[in-house]
Design a protein around this motif. Structure first.
Motif, PDB file in Angstrom:
ATOM      1  N   VAL A  61       0.861  -1.183   0.000  1.00 43.24           N
ATOM      2  CA  VAL A  61       0.000   0.000   0.000  1.00 43.24           C
ATOM      3  C   VAL A  61       0.896   1.230   0.000  1.00 43.24           C
ATOM      4  N   LYS A  62       0.754   2.060  -1.017  1.00 42.97           N
ATOM      5  CA  LYS A  62       1.533   3.295  -1.110  1.00 42.97           C
ATOM      6  C   LYS A  62       0.574   4.461  -1.305  1.00 42.97           C
ATOM      7  N   THR A  63       0.916   5.550  -0.697  1.00 39.43           N
ATOM      8  CA  THR A  63       0.129   6.768  -0.858  1.00 39.43           C
ATOM      9  C   THR A  63       1.054   7.882  -1.313  1.00 39.43           C
ATOM     10  N   LEU A  64       0.463   8.950  -1.767  1.00 37.60           N
ATOM     11  CA  LEU A  64       1.238  10.120  -2.174  1.00 37.60           C
ATOM     12  C   LEU A  64       1.022  11.220  -1.162  1.00 37.60           C
ATOM     13  N   GLY A  65       2.100  11.774  -0.699  1.00 37.35           N
ATOM     14  CA  GLY A  65       2.007  12.969   0.123  1.00 37.35           C
ATOM     15  C   GLY A  65       2.041  14.173  -0.807  1.00 37.35           C
ATOM     16  N   HIS A  66       1.893  15.324  -0.260  1.00 38.68           N
ATOM     17  CA  HIS A  66       1.966  16.525  -1.090  1.00 38.68           C
ATOM     18  C   HIS A  66       3.428  16.950  -1.146  1.00 38.68           C
ATOM     19  N   THR A  67       4.171  16.325  -2.080  1.00 38.62           N
ATOM     20  CA  THR A  67       5.588  16.617  -2.213  1.00 38.62           C
ATOM     21  C   THR A  67       5.851  17.276  -3.551  1.00 38.62           C
ATOM     22  N   VAL A  68       6.871  18.059  -3.592  1.00 38.72           N
ATOM     23  CA  VAL A  68       7.236  18.749  -4.823  1.00 38.72           C
ATOM     24  C   VAL A  68       7.573  17.749  -5.913  1.00 38.72           C
ATOM     25  N   HIS A 102       4.293  16.431  -7.480  1.00 41.05           N
ATOM     26  CA  HIS A 102       3.234  17.348  -7.891  1.00 41.05           C
ATOM     27  C   HIS A 102       3.717  18.592  -8.619  1.00 41.05           C
ATOM     28  N   THR A 103       4.871  18.533  -9.255  1.00 40.25           N
ATOM     29  CA  THR A 103       5.313  19.690 -10.024  1.00 40.25           C
ATOM     30  C   THR A 103       4.436  19.821 -11.262  1.00 40.25           C
ATOM     31  N   ALA A 104       4.392  20.999 -11.819  1.00 38.74           N
ATOM     32  CA  ALA A 104       3.598  21.208 -13.032  1.00 38.74           C
ATOM     33  C   ALA A 104       4.086  20.293 -14.147  1.00 38.74           C
ATOM     34  N   ALA A 105       5.413  20.122 -14.250  1.00 39.19           N
ATOM     35  CA  ALA A 105       5.964  19.245 -15.289  1.00 39.19           C
ATOM     36  C   ALA A 105       5.542  17.798 -15.074  1.00 39.19           C
ATOM     37  N   ALA A 106       5.557  17.350 -13.815  1.00 38.05           N
ATOM     38  CA  ALA A 106       5.176  15.969 -13.522  1.00 38.05           C
ATOM     39  C   ALA A 106       3.700  15.736 -13.815  1.00 38.05           C
ATOM     40  N   LEU A 107       2.865  16.701 -13.472  1.00 42.43           N
ATOM     41  CA  LEU A 107       1.429  16.540 -13.690  1.00 42.43           C
ATOM     42  C   LEU A 107       1.052  16.637 -15.161  1.00 42.43           C
ATOM     43  N   GLN A 157       3.069  15.626 -17.687  1.00 43.49           N
ATOM     44  CA  GLN A 157       3.878  14.698 -18.472  1.00 43.49           C
ATOM     45  C   GLN A 157       2.990  13.877 -19.394  1.00 43.49           C
ATOM     46  N   VAL A 158       3.362  13.834 -20.660  1.00 41.01           N
ATOM     47  CA  VAL A 158       2.580  13.110 -21.657  1.00 41.01           C
ATOM     48  C   VAL A 158       3.414  11.958 -22.187  1.00 41.01           C
ATOM     49  N   GLY A 159       2.765  10.836 -22.393  1.00 37.56           N
ATOM     50  CA  GLY A 159       3.461   9.684 -22.959  1.00 37.56           C
ATOM     51  C   GLY A 159       3.743   9.887 -24.433  1.00 37.56           C
ATOM     52  N   THR A 160       4.461   8.959 -25.035  1.00 41.77           N
ATOM     53  CA  THR A 160       4.798   9.067 -26.447  1.00 41.77           C
ATOM     54  C   THR A 160       3.605   8.687 -27.304  1.00 41.77           C
ATOM     55  N   ARG A 161       3.588   9.221 -28.501  1.00 44.02           N
ATOM     56  CA  ARG A 161       2.546   8.915 -29.493  1.00 44.02           C
ATOM     57  C   ARG A 161       1.135   9.135 -28.966  1.00 44.02           C
ATOM     58  N   GLY A 162       0.942  10.203 -28.222  1.00 42.67           N
ATOM     59  CA  GLY A 162      -0.402  10.554 -27.780  1.00 42.67           C
ATOM     60  C   GLY A 162      -0.941   9.724 -26.639  1.00 42.67           C
ATOM     61  N   ALA A 163      -0.084   8.918 -25.999  1.00 41.52           N
ATOM     62  CA  ALA A 163      -0.539   8.130 -24.851  1.00 41.52           C
ATOM     63  C   ALA A 163      -1.001   9.078 -23.751  1.00 41.52           C
ATOM     64  N   PRO A 164      -1.886   8.629 -22.892  1.00 45.75           N
ATOM     65  CA  PRO A 164      -2.349   9.518 -21.820  1.00 45.75           C
ATOM     66  C   PRO A 164      -1.210   9.900 -20.889  1.00 45.75           C
ATOM     67  N   ARG A 165      -1.395  11.022 -20.227  1.00 46.03           N
ATOM     68  CA  ARG A 165      -0.341  11.473 -19.317  1.00 46.03           C
ATOM     69  C   ARG A 165      -0.145  10.458 -18.189  1.00 46.03           C
ATOM     70  N   ILE A 166       1.034  10.470 -17.645  1.00 47.50           N
ATOM     71  CA  ILE A 166       1.372   9.540 -16.579  1.00 47.50           C
ATOM     72  C   ILE A 166       1.030  10.205 -15.249  1.00 47.50           C
ATOM     73  N   ARG A 167       0.139   9.600 -14.509  1.00 49.79           N
ATOM     74  CA  ARG A 167      -0.286  10.175 -13.235  1.00 49.79           C
ATOM     75  C   ARG A 167       0.783   9.971 -12.177  1.00 49.79           C
ATOM     76  N   PRO A 168       0.887  10.900 -11.225  1.00 50.06           N
ATOM     77  CA  PRO A 168       1.870  10.746 -10.148  1.00 50.06           C
ATOM     78  C   PRO A 168       1.730   9.420  -9.412  1.00 50.06           C
ATOM     79  N   VAL A 169       0.510   8.947  -9.212  1.00 53.25           N
ATOM     80  CA  VAL A 169       0.316   7.683  -8.494  1.00 53.25           C
ATOM     81  C   VAL A 169       0.883   6.508  -9.295  1.00 53.25           C
ATOM     82  N   ASP A 170       0.806   6.590 -10.619  1.00 60.07           N
ATOM     83  CA  ASP A 170       1.369   5.527 -11.449  1.00 60.07           C
ATOM     84  C   ASP A 170       2.900   5.552 -11.412  1.00 60.07           C
ATOM     85  N   ARG A 171       3.481   6.756 -11.394  1.00 63.42           N
ATOM     86  CA  ARG A 171       4.934   6.860 -11.275  1.00 63.42           C
ATOM     87  C   ARG A 171       5.393   6.286  -9.937  1.00 63.42           C
ATOM     88  N   ARG A 172       4.644   6.564  -8.878  1.00 68.60           N
ATOM     89  CA  ARG A 172       4.986   6.051  -7.543  1.00 68.60           C
ATOM     90  C   ARG A 172       4.871   4.529  -7.512  1.00 68.60           C
TER      91      ARG A 172
END
Length: 121
Positions: free
Chosen positions: A41-48, A51-56, A58-73
């Motif tokens: 079980v992992k959660t996300l805190g409010h960390t820089v 939750h940076t604008a660039a991280a939020l 972020q778009v995948g290649t070839r039009g894939a949906p953006r990668i959510r912070p929870v998925d990166r974690r």
């Protein structure tokens, strides 16, 4: 020893976490022949970092949906377990446990990989 100044609970936690991998849940999946899975079980805190604008944005290649912070974690959970198992194996070798042949896994990594999956929740 540098640990001697830490409170007893902190020393215990530090020593315990260095020698063991403790998953949140070990689950035997009856749908897969009883294969054992480690659930974390992992959660996300409010960390820089998460939750940076660039991280939020972020778009995948070839039009894939953006990668959510929870998925990166979640993607970091399995590799972190393997890294920790290798650290434990290194400590075992330093304590005199015979090393396996070059390229072979140590006992902690072997045990970790005996589970069907490490699943972040």
């Amino acid at each position: 020893e540098h640990c001697s100044t830490l409170p007893v609970a902190s020393r215990f936690t530090q020593l315990h976490s260095q020698r063991h991998i403790v998953p949140d849940i070990v689950y035997s999946d009856p749908r897969c022949g009883g294969a054992k899975r480690l659930l974390e079980v992992k959660t996300l805190g409010h960390t820089v970092a998460e939750h940076t604008a660039a991280a939020l944005a972020q778009v995948g290649t070839r039009g894939a949906p953006r990668i959510r912070p929870v998925d990166r974690r979640a993607a970091k959970v399995g590799p972190a377990y393997v890294d920790h198992a290798r650290t434990i194996d290194t400590a075992l070798y330093a304590a005199g446990v015979p090393q396996p042949p070059a390229g072979a896994m140590g006992p902690a990594e072997q045990r970790l990989r005996s589970y069907d999956r490490i699943q972040p929740l």
